[in-house]
Scaffold this motif. Structure first.
Motif, PDB file in Angstrom:
ATOM      1  N   LYS A  29       0.499  -1.265  -0.115  1.00  0.00           N
ATOM      2  CA  LYS A  29       0.405  -0.265   0.072  1.00  0.00           C
ATOM      3  C   LYS A  29       0.887   1.327  -0.322  1.00  0.00           C
ATOM      4  N   ILE A  30       0.315   2.411  -1.073  1.00  0.00           N
ATOM      5  CA  ILE A  30       0.511   3.605   0.289  1.00  0.00           C
ATOM      6  C   ILE A  30       0.000   4.921   0.461  1.00  0.00           C
ATOM      7  N   TYR A  31       0.793   5.015   1.822  1.00  0.00           N
ATOM      8  CA  TYR A  31       0.172   5.429   2.933  1.00  0.00           C
ATOM      9  C   TYR A  31      -0.249   6.715   2.570  1.00  0.00           C
ATOM     10  N   SER A  32      -1.209   7.594   3.003  1.00  0.00           N
ATOM     11  CA  SER A  32      -1.110   8.551   2.765  1.00  0.00           C
ATOM     12  C   SER A  32      -2.011   9.186   3.876  1.00  0.00           C
ATOM     13  N   ARG A  33      -1.741  10.620   4.596  1.00  0.00           N
ATOM     14  CA  ARG A  33      -2.307  11.834   5.787  1.00  0.00           C
ATOM     15  C   ARG A  33      -3.988  11.512   5.485  1.00  0.00           C
ATOM     16  N   ASN A  34      -4.931  10.926   5.480  1.00  0.00           N
ATOM     17  CA  ASN A  34      -6.132  11.573   5.404  1.00  0.00           C
ATOM     18  C   ASN A  34      -6.935  12.299   6.042  1.00  0.00           C
ATOM     19  N   GLY A  35      -7.641  12.945   5.270  1.00  0.00           N
ATOM     20  CA  GLY A  35      -8.315  13.708   5.747  1.00  0.00           C
ATOM     21  C   GLY A  35      -9.549  13.541   6.772  1.00  0.00           C
ATOM     22  N   PHE A  36     -10.962  13.952   6.975  1.00  0.00           N
ATOM     23  CA  PHE A  36     -11.881  13.557   7.313  1.00  0.00           C
ATOM     24  C   PHE A  36     -13.064  14.029   7.180  1.00  0.00           C
ATOM     25  N   LEU A  37     -13.077  13.676   5.659  1.00  0.00           N
ATOM     26  CA  LEU A  37     -14.005  13.925   4.453  1.00  0.00           C
ATOM     27  C   LEU A  37     -15.204  12.350   4.633  1.00  0.00           C
ATOM     28  N   PRO A  38     -16.490  12.997   4.190  1.00  0.00           N
ATOM     29  CA  PRO A  38     -17.409  11.883   3.827  1.00  0.00           C
ATOM     30  C   PRO A  38     -17.293  11.145   2.904  1.00  0.00           C
ATOM     31  N   PRO A  39     -17.597  10.323   2.019  1.00  0.00           N
ATOM     32  CA  PRO A  39     -17.820   9.722   0.657  1.00  0.00           C
ATOM     33  C   PRO A  39     -18.151  10.940  -0.303  1.00  0.00           C
ATOM     34  N   GLN A  40     -17.896  10.836  -1.299  1.00  0.00           N
ATOM     35  CA  GLN A  40     -17.674  11.339  -2.082  1.00  0.00           C
ATOM     36  C   GLN A  40     -19.570  11.781  -2.713  1.00  0.00           C
ATOM     37  N   TYR A  41     -20.062  12.107  -3.448  1.00  0.00           N
ATOM     38  CA  TYR A  41     -21.399  11.869  -3.869  1.00  0.00           C
ATOM     39  C   TYR A  41     -21.309  12.689  -5.258  1.00  0.00           C
ATOM     40  N   ILE A  42     -21.932  11.819  -5.733  1.00  0.00           N
ATOM     41  CA  ILE A  42     -22.031  11.750  -7.255  1.00  0.00           C
ATOM     42  C   ILE A  42     -23.892  12.471  -7.557  1.00  0.00           C
ATOM     43  N   GLY A  43     -23.472  13.625  -8.715  1.00  0.00           N
ATOM     44  CA  GLY A  43     -24.775  14.150  -8.434  1.00  0.00           C
ATOM     45  C   GLY A  43     -25.994  12.989  -9.529  1.00  0.00           C
ATOM     46  N   GLU A  44     -26.838  14.211 -10.521  1.00  0.00           N
ATOM     47  CA  GLU A  44     -27.461  13.308 -11.341  1.00  0.00           C
ATOM     48  C   GLU A  44     -27.540  13.538 -12.269  1.00  0.00           C
ATOM     49  N   ASN A  45     -26.982  14.293 -13.001  1.00  0.00           N
ATOM     50  CA  ASN A  45     -25.834  15.487 -13.711  1.00  0.00           C
ATOM     51  C   ASN A  45     -24.775  14.965 -14.178  1.00  0.00           C
ATOM     52  N   ALA A  46     -23.995  13.880 -13.680  1.00  0.00           N
ATOM     53  CA  ALA A  46     -22.605  13.403 -13.637  1.00  0.00           C
ATOM     54  C   ALA A  46     -22.511  12.055 -14.869  1.00  0.00           C
ATOM     55  N   VAL A  47     -21.198  12.856 -15.767  1.00  0.00           N
ATOM     56  CA  VAL A  47     -21.157  11.901 -16.483  1.00  0.00           C
ATOM     57  C   VAL A  47     -19.571  11.547 -15.987  1.00  0.00           C
ATOM     58  N   LEU A  48     -19.345  10.191 -15.678  1.00  0.00           N
ATOM     59  CA  LEU A  48     -17.700  10.009 -15.507  1.00  0.00           C
ATOM     60  C   LEU A  48     -17.018   8.997 -16.535  1.00  0.00           C
ATOM     61  N   LYS A  49     -15.744   8.989 -16.360  1.00  0.00           N
ATOM     62  CA  LYS A  49     -15.305   8.069 -17.690  1.00  0.00           C
ATOM     63  C   LYS A  49     -13.415   8.391 -17.221  1.00  0.00           C
TER      64      LYS A  49
END
Lengths: 375, 408, 375, 408
Positions: free
Chosen positions: B277-297
């Motif tokens: 694993k590559i370790y890193s300092r993680n922030g304390f953010l919630p999971p990502q939210y993908i909205g209704e209009n998103a297009v991800l490629k």
């Protein structure tokens, strides 16, 4: 917070029917909101309020909880002074009892040897059925200002929330002084109910003597035998929590409450203060060329090649090409292979759903797939 | 106390460089602290390599803007380096009885920290730099070093002949013993380029460092002084050939390329590698939210993001917001950036916490370019505001906020 | 150590009669050598040998052990990868059993879910009856060199040590290959015995399959059902430990073994490598104007106004003016008031001996005073 | 990330001083790292005070020989300061984009770390120095500061009139509002001496630090520049009177005295105080062993010692060996020292790891001195060897080994 405060968590609940979800884990280690477990929200509230000493009372099935918490580092609770302490039912010194509690007071009493050693002046007691973002510092200040003996946190009915039967209701006068306790049933008017969030603030010395007294008389239930019985002797005050809460006691409720996180204002209120959880060092989520994702929460380590709609995915979930996941909750490291179709399904951890399988539940009765199942 | 444990090998990580070739990306942070790969910093790679190789004592030598690096490293907990014995220590220059001096060169930086190294009484010292992306097992390199009975082992990578002249090149005999070192030779005799990863027998290195310090003409640099002097003295120096992915990310172009490599399944740098694993300092953010209009490629998106636009061939760091109708392609968007509705971002690196307004055009337009090439990379600096409707051409570097044009 | 190794500790022992000392604590948390507990020596051996992952199997009375270990920070075992894990008998996921083990193999089997998750290649198993300063790195190297299946650490009779009945003896050929197991009794010749120190090295995968096989046949005892039964199928090798050891199984033995620490060479061998323990941040020991101390071990935080001879004092012990403590072991925070006289006494923690009391035991039968007694 | 917590008050500990008045005791370590009181270092006192006062974010400013201090502080675990948020951080000088500069004065040291302080967004900043022995609840001082509505509160201690001219003296009105500050006045108007403990409203202090930095004539010092400028501007500055034990240990004499105070039940500095523990980094030494020939009177002895001689009115640090027939009186013996058979040590401070041979005489002989005075204190340096039969008179300072005289 300059006052020394001990947080006490009941990690289990009697009033709970989460079926397969609590078969292998205690309520507080049930996953919620993608990458979190219920305990994460509870501990984060403590830490964000400056409470650095927390004791967790466990009853059974607490293995996954211990595993999740480890030494408590991720919540900054690996402290030399204070920190995290897990009280298991069998760790009482010289104890030969069989590890069941006769009630909440009995559980406190059997762990009093540990609670007594804390140097804290106040205790905050909380259950694990409610998830919220709450500032205990403010509650303790109001507790002191109003010279309360006990402060009981309550909330009001949310329009989209059906009060579950048996939830304790607190009746108060116009000074928020609690004068009656009853339990919700069909006869109550849900529009005027003020119900307990299962959180209480009091002096540690008062807790110690209340517990000792109750045990001496064979009284074991905190609500009935302390809040109700002593409501006219003690100054018990309500404190209203006005932000968003989640209540977890049934599978359909679990699904609905999770799904509310897809609303922006619910997310904002829930994550206004940081919520800490176990760090897994997952890679960021990867979206393939054919992925289609809409109105969903996706956690780190996911790899999405298919379609995900109105769903919540925990860490390390794989969604294969052509798969369609709708209205579902998928827990950690579960793999959904090509052309699978899911609707209203809760997949627990480490599940594998093989190519082209179909699982369909209903909003009112989601299908729950047990941990490590292969479908 | 005196019975502290002796360590077989400790690592010294040279993280001092300002990294001026990264331009405005290093205005606020040292190069090793530059974000990389969706949730990492460049320095996570050598540190994680150390931890995965069983090295638990690491000194990080730094003198340029160490604050962010310091805060990032903290007590070392994210890399399991919050140790009672060893762990990770930031080593800035300091004052001795008479006076203090800044680090004059890479070798001088180690020289000034001889006392630190001696606390662990190591047999071997691993010297690393903080500006390369690679996954490497230093333990295997140490085994090789021991087996060869070497005084110094230098990790090398076979590069195409036409690129060799950009590197320090090791000329070796059939046993990989180094007989010559040439810094950026016009006509390379070999294609074995130094990766800047050295293992030294500590006692030997110490002697050379002390001698080098008295040499007034020396630049106190490993490549320019220590290695040539050791070769001259006929010390046993071996090349250790590394066969995996390795990339210097010292320029904007190479930083962009190395990020894009992560999205290319053809390139052998897989970060989702549980035993390494590559370790890193993680922030304390919630999971990502993908909205209704998103297009991800073909993209990588991190925690805390709020994506309602189109993302293609891009690396999106934590806490980024991409609003409806915005398009990001072939770009790197660092933590906390907001991209407003209708904006188009292409072939651009946006540094942390910057706000891109509405209908902004950043980077390449619809140029036609020869196959295998790409438009110049634009860079937008940290914590600035680009006003609505701004147009920034390909290859531009923007370090200051751009205000809204006064209405005409 | 470059090899990944998991340490497994049995924190309790069946063959033990420590009377009041283990009434309230498990064997491994019995105090020893002033400020230490037995577990400190075990964990320090692991840490000094580069073993950073340790699981402790507990059975009962493990509250004081959990308390002592906390998050494991003092032993540098609060690790993100590996670290310290306490396996309590009731933490098995979904377990409904009553928390007793049918034997050592059963204990390993019931905790196999945790052991299996470790990425270690080798395991070192140890009990808690022997205290020594041992380098496991060297044993593992010899294990690999001799292509052993199991390496069993053994020692020989010490002149001043009476072998307790029932201690397992290992008979080996001249290649140190173990070919017979028997138990010490009056018929054995103590001068030729080679007895087990309760420490074993083997591959984790082999342990997993040996345990699974034994359980399938209803075999539960590691010595009888693995070492003895399989001695001609497996390559079981002895490894001789030649330095000082302490054996703790009876009260008189406990006293004698503690007192051996007053000898310089015993102290040197025991503390050659650092021994870690819980840090209490006590002040240095204070000696008053009238104190007289001779041939004794004194820990931080003691305040001595009286006489202490041939004794071992743990942290925070107070000895008042005119008091005489001889040939005694005094545990943490015990207070001996003025003019008290003690000879051959073991005072547990937090005892108070009031002015002018006298307690006299005998070397062969020391008086043991329970924790928190007031005399 | 952006939602890190705001801190009410953080502490900045000025630990930069070389402490040259402590002579050879600071040859190897910065003054705050000098051993004190049997198992502590001087810096344990302000750090423990912070922790006991609920302050969990501490920056330690240092530029002189930070290695030992760094190793001592480590990840802060002994003080419960190994935090995910906050904790203890060593802050050496560093290079900005153009160049680096060493700390010019106490105020400049804080100025150079404004960025560090701003990370915690504190309302108040507590400024401490690392060379005083005292137990103080800074939270009570903060309550006072808030209650007074002050911009700056300075802790003061009432000293005898004849000593006041050695200190910075605060002249206050009846409400303890400071109207004048005099540095070492010949004729003090008050006996309230500054303890070097300040609470500032951070925004106010920051403004003064930035202004002071542009003042080319300023020495960038709190006492000489910042405090007078604030008084001049009529800021609300209050004295906070502290009533407990407080001692500056900046000289050999005062260091010896403060140690001796610990053995004197009349002096109100009790370290065995469970709710207000002084924390320190503990070694891993076994309990002390007291041999058959030992005689111990009114002394403090630490872990890992092996005592078979006579100890009287002395402080013995961890890991010290005193052989049979040796006598130590009115002395301070730092960690790891060995004192050989028959040696006599009186009124002496012996620094760490030094070996005293057989029949050595260190310090005062049998002089008759006026009541209430004591012989001059001798100091023996760190890690040296004093050969058998050496005689060192009272008040001597020995920094180098003394070899055996050639036999005549």
């Amino acid at each position: 917070m300059s006052m020394k405060v001990l947080g006490i968590v009941f990690s289990y609940a009697d009033r709970e029917n989460l079926r397969e979800l609590t078969k292998i884990r205690t309520l507080s280690s049930v996953p919620f909101g993608g990458k979190y477990r219920i305990i994460d929200f509870i501990l984060s509230n403590f830490v964000n309020s400056g409470i650095q000493e927390v004791s967790i009372i466990t009853r059974n099935n607490y293995h996954s909880l211990i595993d999740h918490l480890g030494s408590g580092k991720e919540w900054d609770l690996t402290r030399k002074i204070g920190g995290l302490r897990i009280l298991s039912p069998f760790s009482n010194p010289g104890g030969t009892d069989n590890g069941t509690y006769l009630g909440t007071i009995d559980a406190l009493s059997k762990n009093m040897h540990s609670i007594k050693r804390s140097l804290a002046e106040y205790v905050v007691i909380t259950g694990s059925s409610f998830i919220c973002s709450i500032d205990y510092d403010e509650i303790i200040r109001s507790h002191i200002d109003r010279q309360a003996d006990i402060t009981a946190v309550y909330a009001r009915q949310r329009p989209d929330f059906e009060l579950p039967d048996g939830i304790p209701l607190l009746r108060m006068d116009d000074q928020e002084r609690v004068n009656e306790l009853c339990y919700f049933n069909d006869d109550c008017d849900p529009n005027t109910t003020t119900f307990s969030l299962g959180m209480f603030v009091l002096r540690k010395s008062l807790l110690e003597s209340l517990v000792a007294d109750s045990i001496a008389y064979g009284r074991y239930d905190f609500y009935r035998d302390i809040i109700q019985r002593l409501s006219n002797q003690l100054n018990i005050r309500g404190y209203e929590y006005r932000k968003n809460y989640f209540e977890i006691s049934s599978v359909s409720g679990y699904m609905k409450e999770n799904m509310r996180l897809l609303k922006e204002d619910v997310r904002r209120q829930t994550f206004e203060m940081p919520v800490y959880t176990k760090v897994k060092d997952s890679v960021p989520a990867q979206y393939g060329a054919g992925s289609k994702v809409s109105n969903s929460i996706i956690s780190d380590g996911c790899r999405i090649e298919g379609t995900v709609i109105n769903s919540i995915l925990s860490r390390g979930v794989v969604v294969g090409k052509g798969a369609v996941v709708q209205n579902s909750i998928v827990m950690q490291n579960t793999e959904i292979m090509r052309n699978v179709s899911l609707n209203y399904v809760i997949l627990d951890k480490d599940v594998i759903v093989r190519e082209s399988r179909q699982l369909v539940g209903h909003e009112t009765y989601p299908v729950v797939i047990e941990k490590k199942s292969i479908i | 106390m005196s019975n502290a444990k002796k360590k077989e090998m400790i690592a010294m990580l040279l993280a001092g460089g300002q990294g001026s070739r990264l331009g405005i990306l290093t205005n606020h942070v040292a190069k090793p602290a530059v974000p990389f790969g969706g949730k990492y910093r460049i320095i996570d790679f050598p540190i994680s390599n150390c931890v995965n190789s069983g090295i638990d004592t690491i000194g990080v030598l730094t003198q340029y803007r160490p604050l962010e690096l310091n805060a990032y490293i903290g007590n070392g907990q994210p890399w399991d380096l919050d140790r009672l014995f060893g762990g990770i220590t930031i080593l800035p220059p300091y004052m001795k009885a008479e006076a203090g001096e800044w680090y004059k060169g890479t070798a001088n930086a180690i020289y000034q920290n001889i006392e630190y190294i001696e606390m662990s009484r190591p047999t071997y010292v691993l010297i690393l730099s903080g500006d390369h992306i690679y996954k490497m097992n230093y333990k295997m390199m140490l085994d090789y070093h021991v087996q060869k009975g070497a005084d110094c082992t230098i990790a090398v990578i076979d590069v195409p002949y036409e690129e060799a002249s950009r590197f320090g090149v090791m000329n070796t005999d059939g046993t990989l013993k180094i007989y010559e070192f040439e810094e950026k030779p016009a006509n390379p005799k070999s294609t074995l380029a130094s990766m800047g990863v050295y293992i030294f027998n500590w006692e030997k290195l110490k002697a050379y460092l002390i001698a080098d310090e008295t040499d007034k003409k020396s630049e106190n640099d490993f490549g320019k002084n220590i290695i040539p002097k050791m070769l001259e003295a006929d010390e046993k120096m071996y090349a250790y050939e590394y066969k995996g992915y390795w990339k210097d990310v010292g320029t904007v172009e190479s930083l962009w390329e190395a990020n894009m490599d992560l999205l290319n399944p053809e390139v052998p740098i897989e970060l989702n590698d549980p035993p390494w694993k590559i370790y890193s300092r993680n922030g304390f953010l919630p999971p990502q939210y993908i909205g209704e209009n998103a297009v991800l490629k073909n993209s990588s998106i991190s925690e805390g993001c709020n994506i309602d636009g189109t993302i293609e061939n891009s690396i999106i760091f934590p806490g980024v917001t991409v609003q409806k109708g915005a398009t990001v392609s072939n770009s790197i968007v660092m933590p906390g950036v907001t991209i407003g509705e209708g904006s188009v971002v292409a072939y651009t690196i946006i540094a942390a916490d910057t706000v891109i307004g509405l209908n902004v055009k950043l980077g390449a337009g619809k140029e036609t370019l020869p196959e295998g090439t790409h438009p110049d990379i634009s860079v937008i600096g940290q914590n600035i505001i680009i006003a609505d409707d701004t147009v920034i051409p390909a290859g531009a570097m923007v370090g200051e906020s751009i205000a809204k044009k006064e209405s005409e």
